[in-house]
Write a protein that holds these residues in place. Structure first.
Motif: not given
Length: 229
Positions: A193-197, A199-207
């Protein structure tokens, strides 16, 4: 704030700047337990939320400072027409008749209103989880644009969410055992769950400024069309 709510906040910020004037009255159709209400209250002093499940509205009251919460049918609210200049519905449309829902949203909207929707994306991700959730479909952009257009809405910008996790989601839903994959996807191990979170955080921040072409969720803006005289 969840990463999905962070994306919604960024979408609202961008449209707010683009619009050039504040929203006055905000309506959330299908608010559930009210996770988005504090965010919507930061954009307007007058927020109304409708949901058909009383037990969820009880939880929403604990999260909301000022919103008016109404238990009712999101396709036939009984609210006065033409009162709201921002209407939001997050993961609701796939549960209801689209024409009744979007027609009711248009009835409730001012002539300059914005509509922000999220829906599950990609019919290729259809699985037992969708059936258990009561979904009638998963969307692609042309399908959503068509439903909006025939109900008085002009489709606008869109983006997907969870593009980076899409290969994992696809494998999970296509090949994992039907009896186990749903529980694992809903409640993964803490480290997963931490790893998936992250990844989602990076996506929202970058894209967040880009129109991501694919993902497990689809967000789309629409603007109310002025009725022809």
């Amino acid at each position: 704030m969840s990463h999905r709510l962070a994306l919604i906040r960024r979408l609202l910020e961008h449209r707010h700047r683009e619009r050039g004037k504040p929203w006055r009255r905000v309506l959330e159709l299908g608010c559930g337990a009210g996770a988005a209400l504090p965010l919507l209250e930061s954009y307007a002093h007058d927020v109304t939320a409708v949901d058909g499940h009383g037990h969820l509205l009880e939880r929403a009251r604990d999260r909301s400072a000022t919103a008016r919460l109404i238990e009712g049918d999101v396709t036939d609210t009984g609210l006065p027409a033409g009162q709201h200049d921002l209407i939001c519905a997050f993961d609701v449309l796939e549960h209801v008749d689209p024409d009744r829902f979007l027609g009711e949203a248009r009835r409730l909207a001012t002539d300059d209103a914005d509509l922000l929707l999220s829906v599950p994306a990609g019919q290729y991700l259809w699985s037992r989880m969708d059936e258990e959730a009561g979904h009638r479909c998963r969307y692609d952009p042309p399908m959503l644009r068509g439903e909006l257009a025939r109900n008085g809405w002009s489709p606008g910008r869109r983006t997907h969410y969870q593009m980076l996790l899409l290969p994992l989601l696809y494998v999970s839903r296509r090949w994992a055992r039907a009896q186990t994959h749903a529980s694992r996807e809903r409640a993964p191990a803490p480290w997963v769950a931490t790893l998936l979170g992250e990844i989602n955080r990076a996506e929202v921040g970058l894209f967040h400024r880009l129109n991501l072409p694919m993902g497990s969720s689809l967000f789309m803006w629409a603007q109310a069309e002025t009725p022809s005289k």
